[in-house]
Design a protein around this motif. Structure first.
Motif, PDB file in Angstrom:
ATOM      1  N   SER A 265       0.824  -1.208   0.000  1.00  0.00           N
ATOM      2  CA  SER A 265       0.000   0.000   0.000  1.00  0.00           C
ATOM      3  C   SER A 265       0.860   1.261   0.000  1.00  0.00           C
ATOM      4  O   SER A 265       0.578   2.228  -0.710  1.00  0.00           O
ATOM      5  N   LYS A 266       1.959   1.253   0.782  1.00  0.00           N
ATOM      6  CA  LYS A 266       2.865   2.404   0.793  1.00  0.00           C
ATOM      7  C   LYS A 266       3.516   2.609  -0.560  1.00  0.00           C
ATOM      8  O   LYS A 266       3.676   3.726  -1.042  1.00  0.00           O
ATOM      9  N   LYS A 267       3.898   1.507  -1.203  1.00  0.00           N
ATOM     10  CA  LYS A 267       4.537   1.598  -2.514  1.00  0.00           C
ATOM     11  C   LYS A 267       3.579   2.157  -3.545  1.00  0.00           C
ATOM     12  O   LYS A 267       3.953   2.980  -4.394  1.00  0.00           O
ATOM     13  N   SER A 268       2.300   1.750  -3.483  1.00  0.00           N
ATOM     14  CA  SER A 268       1.308   2.274  -4.427  1.00  0.00           C
ATOM     15  C   SER A 268       1.078   3.766  -4.210  1.00  0.00           C
ATOM     16  O   SER A 268       0.927   4.527  -5.170  1.00  0.00           O
ATOM     17  N   LYS A 269       1.094   4.222  -2.963  1.00  0.00           N
ATOM     18  CA  LYS A 269       0.926   5.649  -2.691  1.00  0.00           C
ATOM     19  C   LYS A 269       2.099   6.453  -3.237  1.00  0.00           C
ATOM     20  O   LYS A 269       1.926   7.528  -3.808  1.00  0.00           O
ATOM     21  N   VAL A 270       3.302   5.931  -3.083  1.00  0.00           N
ATOM     22  CA  VAL A 270       4.484   6.633  -3.597  1.00  0.00           C
ATOM     23  C   VAL A 270       4.433   6.744  -5.108  1.00  0.00           C
ATOM     24  O   VAL A 270       4.758   7.781  -5.698  1.00  0.00           O
ATOM     25  N   THR A 271       4.023   5.677  -5.788  1.00  0.00           N
ATOM     26  CA  THR A 271       3.934   5.715  -7.250  1.00  0.00           C
ATOM     27  C   THR A 271       2.865   6.697  -7.717  1.00  0.00           C
ATOM     28  O   THR A 271       3.052   7.408  -8.719  1.00  0.00           O
TER      29      THR A 271
ATOM     30  N   GLU B  28       3.498   9.977 -10.082  1.00  0.00           N
ATOM     31  CA  GLU B  28       2.778  10.204 -11.330  1.00  0.00           C
ATOM     32  C   GLU B  28       2.137  11.585 -11.346  1.00  0.00           C
ATOM     33  O   GLU B  28       2.128  12.263 -12.369  1.00  0.00           O
ATOM     34  N   THR B  29       1.592  12.019 -10.214  1.00  0.00           N
ATOM     35  CA  THR B  29       0.976  13.348 -10.173  1.00  0.00           C
ATOM     36  C   THR B  29       2.008  14.455 -10.351  1.00  0.00           C
ATOM     37  O   THR B  29       1.744  15.480 -10.971  1.00  0.00           O
TER      38      THR B  29
END
Length: 283
Positions: A198-204, A208-209
């Motif tokens: 979940s942390k890795k997905s938030k960082v990605t 991207e933003t």
């Protein structure tokens, strides 16, 4: 009836007492755990795998279960914690030279050792028959006896040489207490992996933003484009405008004369015909 002929019945023949509790044969129980698959109840055969709880399975039985989980199986509770092929580890086992397999005692004319195991410990030589504690490493899948790990204390695998930690040790067919500890360890491991994902997905998502440019209004975009072109003429010419070869000062006249845009390639009115709709390059 029943007392003729001078027979005297005994008490246990007349009075029925409580039924004796049936006890499980220890040898049969050990053989069921260490010589048969925990799911299909077939004899263990290579490739043999184990889960995070230390149960032994045939790999083909686990694959069949993962492909069709709706099928009815007698021991389905032993594999409910297996979600995919990543939840099992193929074991690196050492064959026992004294194990004869199906050829043993075919005629029944010799002694058969029930405690003889199919595999042995490569360090100490103990047989993996349930009499001794065995474990495997989650890093490489090598199987050793608990005595080997205690006598030869090291952080490197005795067989393949891969490093491991104490958390990577999983005991095979342990007691209920060991099974509960392994289950808690498995759940904690899965929870940590979920939080990391979940942390890795938030960082990605944040990356991207930041990388995507903001969408501007057409008027604003036009004014920014005109300002940038006025400030840097070289960039505007390099971006899209075409330069004529004849206007290039760094090129020689001989090089410029090779192209039709040169003054020598232009024709007079006398050299052109009225009925020709295109410009011919021959006379």
């Amino acid at each position: 009836m029943g007392c003729d002929g001078g027979t005297i019945p005994k008490r246990h023949e007349l009075v029925k007492g409580p039924k004796k509790v049936e006890k499980v044969d220890k040898n049969a129980e050990l053989a069921a755990k260490w010589k048969y698959c925990a799911l299909s109840q077939e004899k263990l055969r290579r490739p043999i795998v184990s889960c995070d709880l230390g149960r032994l399975f045939n790999k083909d039985a686990i694959i069949e279960y993962l492909l069709d989980k709706t099928a009815e199986r007698p021991n389905i509770e032993t594999v409910t914690h297996i979600r995919g092929i990543k939840d099992i580890k193929e074991l690196n086992l050492i064959d026992n030279p004294e194990w004869e397999g199906e050829r043993r005692n075919a005629k029944g004319d010799r002694y058969e050792d029930i405690n003889c195991g199919m595999f042995i410990c490569p360090v100490v030589g103990l047989e993996m028959n349930g009499k001794h504690r065995f474990c495997y490493l989650q890093t490489c899948g090598c199987v050793f006896s608990d005595r080997a790990l205690k006598e030869v204390k090291t952080e490197i695998c005795h067989k393949c040489g891969d490093p491991f930690k104490h958390e990577d040790i999983v005991y095979l067919n342990g007691s209920k207490e060991e099974g509960e500890k392994l289950r808690e360890k498995m759940e904690a491991k899965r929870a940590n992996a979920k939080t990391k994902k979940s942390k890795k997905s938030k960082v990605t998502e944040q990356a991207e933003t930041v990388s995507t440019p903001a969408v501007l209004h057409p008027d604003v975009a036009g004014t920014s484009a005109t300002s940038s072109s006025s400030e840097d003429p070289k960039s505007s010419t390099a971006s899209g405008t075409k330069r004529s070869i004849q206007k290039m000062e760094e090129k020689s006249e001989v090089f410029k004369s090779l192209f039709t845009t040169h003054s020598s390639a232009k024709r007079t009115k006398d050299q052109t015909s009225n009925w020709v709709t295109h410009t011919p390059y021959h006379f």
